[in-house]
Motif scaffolding. Sequence first.
Motif, PDB file in Angstrom:
ATOM      1  N   PHE A  81       0.826  -1.210   0.000  1.00 36.33           N
ATOM      2  CA  PHE A  81       0.000   0.000   0.000  1.00 36.33           C
ATOM      3  C   PHE A  81       0.862   1.263   0.000  1.00 36.33           C
ATOM      4  CE2 PHE A  81      -2.446   3.315   2.112  1.00 36.33           C
ATOM      5  CZ  PHE A  81      -3.647   3.276   1.432  1.00 36.33           C
ATOM      6  N   ILE A  82       1.835   1.314   0.890  1.00 41.92           N
ATOM      7  CA  ILE A  82       2.676   2.504   1.051  1.00 41.92           C
ATOM      8  C   ILE A  82       3.549   2.739  -0.174  1.00 41.92           C
ATOM      9  CG2 ILE A  82       4.524   3.568   2.436  1.00 41.92           C
ATOM     10  CD1 ILE A  82       1.691   3.460   3.762  1.00 41.92           C
ATOM     11  N   GLU A  83       4.141   1.693  -0.719  1.00 41.10           N
ATOM     12  CA  GLU A  83       4.993   1.851  -1.900  1.00 41.10           C
ATOM     13  C   GLU A  83       4.185   2.334  -3.107  1.00 41.10           C
ATOM     14  OE1 GLU A  83       8.327   1.815  -1.862  1.00 41.10           O
ATOM     15  OE2 GLU A  83       8.068   1.481   0.289  1.00 41.10           O
ATOM     16  N   ILE A  84       2.964   1.878  -3.215  1.00 44.74           N
ATOM     17  CA  ILE A  84       2.107   2.330  -4.316  1.00 44.74           C
ATOM     18  C   ILE A  84       1.757   3.804  -4.140  1.00 44.74           C
ATOM     19  CG2 ILE A  84      -0.152   2.053  -5.422  1.00 44.74           C
ATOM     20  CD1 ILE A  84       0.128  -0.985  -4.716  1.00 44.74           C
ATOM     21  N   ILE A  85       1.441   4.198  -2.925  1.00 43.59           N
ATOM     22  CA  ILE A  85       1.158   5.618  -2.647  1.00 43.59           C
ATOM     23  C   ILE A  85       2.364   6.471  -3.023  1.00 43.59           C
ATOM     24  CG2 ILE A  85       0.893   7.300  -0.754  1.00 43.59           C
ATOM     25  CD1 ILE A  85      -1.747   6.069  -1.434  1.00 43.59           C
ATOM     26  N   LYS A  86       3.566   6.011  -2.678  1.00 44.27           N
ATOM     27  CA  LYS A  86       4.789   6.757  -3.012  1.00 44.27           C
ATOM     28  C   LYS A  86       4.924   6.944  -4.519  1.00 44.27           C
ATOM     29  CE  LYS A  86       7.528   5.289   0.993  1.00 44.27           C
ATOM     30  NZ  LYS A  86       8.676   4.455   1.420  1.00 44.27           N
ATOM     31  N   ILE A  87       4.660   5.893  -5.287  1.00 41.89           N
ATOM     32  CA  ILE A  87       4.740   5.986  -6.750  1.00 41.89           C
ATOM     33  C   ILE A  87       3.663   6.922  -7.280  1.00 41.89           C
ATOM     34  CG2 ILE A  87       4.398   4.678  -8.896  1.00 41.89           C
ATOM     35  CD1 ILE A  87       5.810   2.313  -7.475  1.00 41.89           C
ATOM     36  N   ALA A  88       2.462   6.839  -6.727  1.00 40.60           N
ATOM     37  CA  ALA A  88       1.373   7.715  -7.162  1.00 40.60           C
ATOM     38  C   ALA A  88       1.758   9.183  -6.990  1.00 40.60           C
ATOM     39  CB  ALA A  88       0.098   7.390  -6.391  1.00 40.60           C
ATOM     40  N   ILE A  89       2.375   9.507  -5.852  1.00 43.12           N
ATOM     41  CA  ILE A  89       2.792  10.882  -5.586  1.00 43.12           C
ATOM     42  C   ILE A  89       3.953  11.276  -6.497  1.00 43.12           C
ATOM     43  CG2 ILE A  89       3.885  12.384  -3.853  1.00 43.12           C
ATOM     44  CD1 ILE A  89       2.246  10.708  -1.755  1.00 43.12           C
ATOM     45  N   GLU A  90       4.952  10.416  -6.567  1.00 42.86           N
ATOM     46  CA  GLU A  90       6.158  10.698  -7.357  1.00 42.86           C
ATOM     47  C   GLU A  90       5.853  10.905  -8.841  1.00 42.86           C
ATOM     48  OE1 GLU A  90       9.698   7.947  -9.050  1.00 42.86           O
ATOM     49  OE2 GLU A  90       9.306   7.747  -6.910  1.00 42.86           O
ATOM     50  N   LYS A  91       4.977  10.086  -9.388  1.00 42.69           N
ATOM     51  CA  LYS A  91       4.704  10.125 -10.829  1.00 42.69           C
ATOM     52  C   LYS A  91       3.393  10.829 -11.189  1.00 42.69           C
ATOM     53  CE  LYS A  91       7.421   6.074 -12.029  1.00 42.69           C
ATOM     54  NZ  LYS A  91       8.364   6.705 -12.955  1.00 42.69           N
ATOM     55  N   ASN A  92       2.701  11.352 -10.169  1.00 46.59           N
ATOM     56  CA  ASN A  92       1.421  12.020 -10.377  1.00 46.59           C
ATOM     57  C   ASN A  92       0.444  11.101 -11.124  1.00 46.59           C
ATOM     58  OD1 ASN A  92      -0.479  14.069 -10.203  1.00 46.59           O
ATOM     59  ND2 ASN A  92       0.211  15.047 -12.093  1.00 46.59           N
ATOM     60  N   LEU A  93       0.240   9.911 -10.550  1.00 49.52           N
ATOM     61  CA  LEU A  93      -0.668   8.908 -11.099  1.00 49.52           C
ATOM     62  C   LEU A  93      -1.766   8.601 -10.093  1.00 49.52           C
ATOM     63  CD1 LEU A  93       1.960   6.345 -12.479  1.00 49.52           C
ATOM     64  CD2 LEU A  93       0.431   7.771 -13.865  1.00 49.52           C
ATOM     65  N   THR A  94      -2.855   8.032 -10.576  1.00 56.68           N
ATOM     66  CA  THR A  94      -3.871   7.546  -9.650  1.00 56.68           C
ATOM     67  C   THR A  94      -3.306   6.340  -8.901  1.00 56.68           C
ATOM     68  OG1 THR A  94      -4.838   5.953 -11.198  1.00 56.68           O
ATOM     69  CG2 THR A  94      -5.711   8.221 -11.250  1.00 56.68           C
ATOM     70  N   TYR A  95      -3.930   6.010  -7.807  1.00 56.59           N
ATOM     71  CA  TYR A  95      -3.506   4.835  -7.046  1.00 56.59           C
ATOM     72  C   TYR A  95      -3.605   3.579  -7.905  1.00 56.59           C
ATOM     73  CZ  TYR A  95      -2.943   1.476  -3.296  1.00 56.59           C
ATOM     74  OH  TYR A  95      -2.482   0.450  -2.517  1.00 56.59           O
ATOM     75  N   TYR A  96      -4.698   3.454  -8.668  1.00 56.97           N
ATOM     76  CA  TYR A  96      -4.856   2.291  -9.537  1.00 56.97           C
ATOM     77  C   TYR A  96      -3.684   2.175 -10.510  1.00 56.97           C
ATOM     78  CZ  TYR A  96      -9.732   1.334  -8.281  1.00 56.97           C
ATOM     79  OH  TYR A  96     -10.872   0.998  -7.620  1.00 56.97           O
ATOM     80  N   ASP A  97      -3.376   3.272 -11.202  1.00 59.49           N
ATOM     81  CA  ASP A  97      -2.279   3.247 -12.173  1.00 59.49           C
ATOM     82  C   ASP A  97      -0.944   2.968 -11.494  1.00 59.49           C
ATOM     83  OD1 ASP A  97      -4.082   3.753 -14.183  1.00 59.49           O
ATOM     84  OD2 ASP A  97      -3.481   5.844 -14.477  1.00 59.49           O
ATOM     85  N   ALA A  98      -0.732   3.588 -10.343  1.00 57.40           N
ATOM     86  CA  ALA A  98       0.520   3.377  -9.610  1.00 57.40           C
ATOM     87  C   ALA A  98       0.675   1.925  -9.170  1.00 57.40           C
ATOM     88  CB  ALA A  98       0.585   4.309  -8.398  1.00 57.40           C
ATOM     89  N   SER A  99      -0.438   1.248  -8.911  1.00 55.24           N
ATOM     90  CA  SER A  99      -0.345  -0.166  -8.511  1.00 55.24           C
ATOM     91  C   SER A  99       0.208  -1.016  -9.650  1.00 55.24           C
ATOM     92  CB  SER A  99      -1.706  -0.697  -8.040  1.00 55.24           C
ATOM     93  OG  SER A  99      -2.633  -0.741  -9.099  1.00 55.24           O
ATOM     94  N   TYR A 100      -0.149  -0.695 -10.876  1.00 62.75           N
ATOM     95  CA  TYR A 100       0.403  -1.420 -12.025  1.00 62.75           C
ATOM     96  C   TYR A 100       1.892  -1.116 -12.211  1.00 62.75           C
ATOM     97  CZ  TYR A 100      -4.220  -2.979 -13.508  1.00 62.75           C
ATOM     98  OH  TYR A 100      -5.443  -3.596 -13.574  1.00 62.75           O
ATOM     99  N   VAL A 101       2.266   0.152 -12.023  1.00 62.53           N
ATOM    100  CA  VAL A 101       3.681   0.528 -12.136  1.00 62.53           C
ATOM    101  C   VAL A 101       4.496  -0.199 -11.069  1.00 62.53           C
ATOM    102  CG1 VAL A 101       5.339   2.433 -11.957  1.00 62.53           C
ATOM    103  CG2 VAL A 101       3.178   2.766 -13.191  1.00 62.53           C
ATOM    104  N   TYR A 102       4.002  -0.183  -9.844  1.00 62.24           N
ATOM    105  CA  TYR A 102       4.697  -0.866  -8.755  1.00 62.24           C
ATOM    106  C   TYR A 102       4.867  -2.361  -9.043  1.00 62.24           C
ATOM    107  CZ  TYR A 102       5.567  -3.096  -4.283  1.00 62.24           C
ATOM    108  OH  TYR A 102       6.093  -3.887  -3.292  1.00 62.24           O
ATOM    109  N   ALA A 103       3.787  -3.015  -9.436  1.00 63.35           N
ATOM    110  CA  ALA A 103       3.847  -4.462  -9.693  1.00 63.35           C
ATOM    111  C   ALA A 103       4.779  -4.787 -10.848  1.00 63.35           C
ATOM    112  CB  ALA A 103       2.443  -5.009  -9.965  1.00 63.35           C
ATOM    113  N   SER A 104       4.738  -3.989 -11.905  1.00 62.10           N
ATOM    114  CA  SER A 104       5.609  -4.278 -13.048  1.00 62.10           C
ATOM    115  C   SER A 104       7.078  -4.176 -12.649  1.00 62.10           C
ATOM    116  CB  SER A 104       5.293  -3.371 -14.234  1.00 62.10           C
ATOM    117  OG  SER A 104       5.623  -2.032 -13.976  1.00 62.10           O
TER     118      SER A 104
END
Length: 139
Positions: A81-104
């Motif tokens: 959860f926290i790592e996805i939030i970090k990516i969402a903030i860093e890349k200005n993405l929605t949480y949903y989109d950031a979850s895909y970036v994190y997983a990839s």
Amino acid sequence: MKDNNFLFDASALYKLLTVYKDYTDKIAYNYIYILDLTFYEIGNAIWKDYYIFKRINNLIETSEVIYEILKELNVIENLSFIEIIKIAIEKNLTYYDASYVYASKNFGLILVSEDKDLIEKGNAISVKEFIEKYLINNN
């Protein structure tokens, strides 16, 4: 394709299964990953195509066919959860989109998406690029 594994977001997977369905017999599903939330996103896309856009004639039959394919894919669950939030903030993405970036990134997967933000900010490739690069040129 055998040397690569792919994470499909819902937009890419739905497009592959509907628009590019002629290529689905060329796919080795054991190389395809989805997130657990993809089931819900695909279900919503099917519902929209039936109720709103009137592109589907038989909602149940279409859902059954797509669900059988979804069950063949590798499902990723319980992401950070926290790592996805970090990516969402860093890349200005929605949480949903950031979850895909994190997983990839976390699982070393090539992200496939039709979402412009994910292609631009998440280093994703489009379905067309996936087909051209990994299906057509590898046969």
